[in-house]
Design an enzyme around this catalytic site. Structure first.
Site, short mmCIF file in Angstrom:
data_model
loop_
_atom_site.label_atom_id
_atom_site.label_comp_id
_atom_site.label_asym_id
_atom_site.label_seq_id
_atom_site.Cartn_x
_atom_site.Cartn_y
_atom_site.Cartn_z
N CYS A 152 -1.52 70.10 32.47
CA CYS A 152 -0.20 69.62 32.82
C CYS A 152 0.40 68.75 31.71
O CYS A 152 0.64 69.23 30.61
CB CYS A 152 -0.26 68.89 34.17
SG CYS A 152 1.33 68.73 35.00
N HIS A 153 0.62 67.45 31.95
CA HIS A 153 1.13 66.55 30.92
C HIS A 153 0.01 65.96 30.05
O HIS A 153 0.29 65.24 29.10
CB HIS A 153 1.93 65.41 31.56
CG HIS A 153 3.27 65.82 32.04
ND1 HIS A 153 3.46 66.41 33.27
CD2 HIS A 153 4.50 65.76 31.48
CE1 HIS A 153 4.75 66.68 33.44
NE2 HIS A 153 5.40 66.29 32.37
#
Length: 141
Positions: free
Chosen positions: A72-73
């Site tokens: 994800c991030h």
């Protein structure tokens, strides 16, 4: 598995829904204590990349050849390390430009494995991410 952070203690998710117990401070561990580094997503990677000790630990861990996995991030922290230069990687789509600016070749796939680096896009890809991480653990032994 241990949860490691800049310092021990309880932290909350950005939305205050979850509490996470950081079991060990970064200064109290050694890279030799771990077989793999997993960097989760969410808002913490953007904060972690601001802490030089976290960036240095991530670089040094990656340079051992041990697996570094991020979803994800999470690759935002990797972007701050310089280790994405010239490697294939992915992450949540809104950080694509950031990863490319760090030198990564962004590939829009559920999981991208490049040597000892595993990256994944978002929570929908967690099943594929888990398989890639498990494969890395099995092949590391």
């Amino acid at each position: 598995m241990e949860v490691v952070g800049p310092k021990k203690g309880t932290v909350q998710s950005w939305d205050k829904v979850y509490s996470i117990e950081i079991e060990k401070a970064l200064g109290d561990i050694s890279i030799d204590d771990f077989d793999m580094l997993i960097i989760p997503g969410g808002s913490s990677p953007a904060k972690m990349r601001e802490i030089p000790e976290v960036v240095d630990f991530t670089i040094n861990f990656y340079n051992t050849g041990k697996t570094v996995a991020s979803i994800c991030h999470g690759p935002q922290l990797l972007a701050a390390t310089g280790i994405l230069n010239g490697v294939n990687a992915t992450g949540v789509s809104d950080i694509q430009e950031e990863l490319e600016a760090a030198g990564a070749f962004y590939i829009n796939e559920a999981v991208v494995v490049d040597n000892n680096l595993i990256t994944s896009r978002d929570p929908d890809d967690i099943p594929s991410f888990i398989v890639a991480v498990a494969d890395a653990v099995i092949n590391q032994k």
